[in-house]
Design an enzyme around this catalytic site. Sequence first.
Site, PDB file in Angstrom:
ATOM      1  N   SER A  37       0.852  -1.181   0.000  1.00  0.00           N
ATOM      2  CA  SER A  37       0.000   0.000   0.000  1.00  0.00           C
ATOM      3  C   SER A  37       0.890   1.234   0.000  1.00  0.00           C
ATOM      4  CB  SER A  37      -0.908   0.010   1.237  1.00  0.00           C
ATOM      5  OG  SER A  37      -1.636   1.219   1.326  1.00  0.00           O
ATOM      6  N   ARG A  38       0.316   2.360  -0.377  1.00  0.00           N
ATOM      7  CA  ARG A  38       1.074   3.613  -0.272  1.00  0.00           C
ATOM      8  C   ARG A  38       1.183   4.066   1.176  1.00  0.00           C
ATOM      9  NH1 ARG A  38      -2.345   6.784  -4.772  1.00  0.00           N
ATOM     10  NH2 ARG A  38      -3.954   5.701  -3.572  1.00  0.00           N
ATOM     11  N   TYR A  59       4.147   0.355  -3.379  1.00  0.00           N
ATOM     12  CA  TYR A  59       3.906  -0.642  -4.416  1.00  0.00           C
ATOM     13  C   TYR A  59       5.234  -1.183  -4.942  1.00  0.00           C
ATOM     14  CZ  TYR A  59      -0.823   1.389  -4.487  1.00  0.00           C
ATOM     15  OH  TYR A  59      -2.071   1.847  -4.149  1.00  0.00           O
ATOM     16  N   HIS A  80      -4.515   1.192 -12.642  1.00  0.00           N
ATOM     17  CA  HIS A  80      -4.121  -0.158 -13.019  1.00  0.00           C
ATOM     18  C   HIS A  80      -2.875  -0.167 -13.895  1.00  0.00           C
ATOM     19  CE1 HIS A  80      -8.400  -2.066 -12.419  1.00  0.00           C
ATOM     20  NE2 HIS A  80      -7.842  -1.649 -11.294  1.00  0.00           N
ATOM     21  N   LYS A  98     -10.688  -5.957 -13.059  1.00  0.00           N
ATOM     22  CA  LYS A  98     -11.393  -5.442 -14.237  1.00  0.00           C
ATOM     23  C   LYS A  98     -11.936  -4.038 -13.976  1.00  0.00           C
ATOM     24  CE  LYS A  98     -15.361  -5.609 -12.179  1.00  0.00           C
ATOM     25  NZ  LYS A  98     -16.030  -4.326 -11.868  1.00  0.00           N
ATOM     26  N   ARG A 166     -16.290   7.290  -5.930  1.00  0.00           N
ATOM     27  CA  ARG A 166     -15.451   6.880  -7.059  1.00  0.00           C
ATOM     28  C   ARG A 166     -16.275   6.561  -8.310  1.00  0.00           C
ATOM     29  NH1 ARG A 166     -15.514   1.714  -8.545  1.00  0.00           N
ATOM     30  NH2 ARG A 166     -16.455   0.162  -7.160  1.00  0.00           N
ATOM     31  N   ASP A 179     -17.560  -0.006 -14.699  1.00  0.00           N
ATOM     32  CA  ASP A 179     -17.633  -0.703 -13.424  1.00  0.00           C
ATOM     33  C   ASP A 179     -18.648  -1.833 -13.430  1.00  0.00           C
ATOM     34  OD1 ASP A 179     -18.104  -0.864 -10.237  1.00  0.00           O
ATOM     35  OD2 ASP A 179     -16.253   0.192 -10.673  1.00  0.00           O
TER      36      ASP A 179
END
Length: 326
Positions: A37-38, A59, A80, A98, A166, A179
């Site tokens: 994670s960041r 990452y 992504h 996806k 989002r 989505d």
Amino acid sequence: MTGEKVRWGILGPGGIASTFAADLPLVEGAELAAVGSRNLASAEAFAERYGFARAHGSYADLAADDGVDVVYVATPHAFHLEAAMLCIAAGKAVLVEKPITLDLPSAARIVEAARERGVFLMEAMWMRCNPAIRKIAELVAGGAIGDVSAVHADFGLQGPFEASHRLRDPKLGGGALLDLGVYPIHLAHLILGTPASAQAWSHLTPERVDENTGVLLGYESGAVAALTCSINGASRNAASITGTAGRIDLPVGFFVPRSFTLTRPDRAPETFEFPFEGSGYQFEAAEVQRALLAGELESPIVSHTTTLEVMALLDALRDQAGVVYE
């Protein structure tokens, strides 16, 4: 990989990653190796909750972890590309949530990079790995319902969603099509392939992402697919595949079915049952592991060609809808 074990890393410990991680222990040979994670605290909390051995605060550190065989990229769509390219450059196999990216050119970049580096890559279209969906594809291919004439599918979520969500944020690849619409479109593609004609109409939010979209696909065979997706109302979220000799009905939640019904003239309807534990993400993880242990660089269930064909279709539909991402 060590023996029959496959060591998993999770990149981006958000909501979808939580569901995936909860299903991983259902896969024989899956080893929960590391989380990236960041924010190190977020990675540590996720690792502790789901039983991963290590946590990384970037990452890049996850990609460099020699104890990881494959990375599941679970960030929002817009990130992504960068994350997948980072892992591929480090020689890691990658399962990318996806849709694989926001558009065809970036999807093609990931596929090209994976092929050049010689590492496994798969888009995480878990629906295609579902046992019921695979059985449906087998029945259709075997002529159980004759020549397919129509596919109907819808996927809608009950809104309203705040402007900051989002699903309404164009910087995160928001909108119903990418989505939710990917599921009806992938179902149509699985059954009928690439259409000869594609038409879309959308109503857009003030942020200029689609909140309600209808899609009509036409095929050289004469078949049609009528598909809808929305983030402003809960539709039935079911699907049907109609042929000249019968029909297959998928229940509510068609994208993760545990059953379906085959109806043919002059016969009693047949219900096929596929009970399973968990949420259904274990099947895509199992397919990744099967391919890795077999030395394959892509899965025949969600091939690179499939990913690129569907992304090209999504681009065309999004262009008609008037949705533009930076």
